[in-house]
Design a protein around this motif. Structure first.
Motif, PDB file in Angstrom:
ATOM      1  N   GLY A  47      20.214 -34.037  12.873  1.00 21.76           N
ATOM      2  CA  GLY A  47      21.456 -34.741  12.587  1.00 21.76           C
ATOM      3  C   GLY A  47      22.680 -33.853  12.679  1.00 21.76           C
ATOM      4  O   GLY A  47      23.805 -34.335  12.783  1.00 21.76           O
ATOM      5  N   GLY A  50      24.960 -34.586  15.573  1.00 21.08           N
ATOM      6  CA  GLY A  50      25.768 -35.805  15.639  1.00 21.08           C
ATOM      7  C   GLY A  50      24.933 -37.060  15.616  1.00 21.08           C
ATOM      8  O   GLY A  50      23.852 -37.087  15.034  1.00 21.08           O
ATOM      9  N   ASP A  51      25.418 -38.079  16.269  1.00 23.57           N
ATOM     10  CA  ASP A  51      24.793 -39.405  16.245  1.00 23.57           C
ATOM     11  C   ASP A  51      23.606 -39.442  17.212  1.00 23.57           C
ATOM     12  O   ASP A  51      23.784 -39.666  18.403  1.00 23.57           O
ATOM     13  N   ARG A 140      24.881 -39.697  25.841  1.00 27.92           N
ATOM     14  CA  ARG A 140      25.455 -40.431  24.697  1.00 27.92           C
ATOM     15  C   ARG A 140      26.895 -40.840  24.963  1.00 27.92           C
ATOM     16  O   ARG A 140      27.339 -41.908  24.548  1.00 27.92           O
TER      17      ARG A 140
END
Length: 153
Positions: A47, A50-51, A140
Motif C-alpha cells: 500500500g 499507492g492505490d 494505473r
C-alpha cells in the motif's frame, strides 16, 4: 540468460496490474528453478505504492496465470526481504533492474548471518511501445495497457 538451474528460487514484487514485465520476471524464475517462491507485497507493505489491488487479488492473479504449474508457492511479503534472509534452501533470487539494490542488501544480510549469498539473476525491463519500461504505475494512470500498448483517450 542464466543457464544454471537451482532447486529453490525466490522472486518478489507487488505484481499490481499484472503485466508483460511481471510475466518475464516470473517466467525466468520458472526457467531456472525447480521450486519457486513468489513473494507478493502485503496490503500494508504494498500500500506504500499507492492505490493498488488487494494482496488477495494480486495473489489470485498469479495463481491463475500459473494454473498449469504446481512447483510454486505464493506468500505475502511484509517487508522487502521476505524469507530470503533466513531460508537457507533458497539458492537464487530473480529481480528486475529496479530491484537489484534490494537483492544486494539481502546478500549483505545473509552474509552477516553466516549464510551463503544468493545468486542474483537480473531480468531486463520489458519496454512499452514508446521504448520506456512497462510499469504498473503507467497502467494505473491509463497511459498504457498490460502489454505496453498506447491507450487512446
Amino acid at each position: 540468460m542464466n543457464s544454471k538451474r537451482y532447486n529453490k528460487v525466490a522472486v518478489g514484487g507487488t505484481f499490481d496490474k499484472f503485466h508483460d514485465g511481471h510475466k518475464k520476471l516470473l517466467s525466468t524464475a520458472f526457467e531456472i528453478g525447480t521450486e519457486i517462491e513468489i513473494g507478493v507485497t502485503s496490503d500494508a507493505f504494498g500500500g506504500l505504492k499507492g492505490d493498488i489491488d488487494s494482496c488477495k487479488e494480486r495473489m489470485a492473479n498469479l495463481k491463475s496465470f500459473f494454473s498449469d504449474k504446481s512447483n510454486f508457492v505464493v506468500v505475502p511479503l511484509d517487508d522487502a526481504y521476505g524469507t530470503t534472509i533466513y531460508d537457507e534452501n533458497i539458492e537464487a533470487l530473480v529481480v528486475s533492474e529496479e530491484t537489484e539494490p534490494t537483492a544486494v542488501e539481502i546478500n549483505e544480510i545473509r552474509i552477516s548471518k553466516g549464510m551463503k549469498p544468493l545468486d542474483i539473476v537480473i531480468v531486463s525491463f520489458v519496454l512499452a511501445y514508446d521504448g520506456t519500461p512497462i510499469s504498473s504505475t503507467r497502467i494505473r494512470s491509463g497511459e498504457i495497457n498490460q502489454n505496453g500498448k498506447f491507450i487512446e483517450k
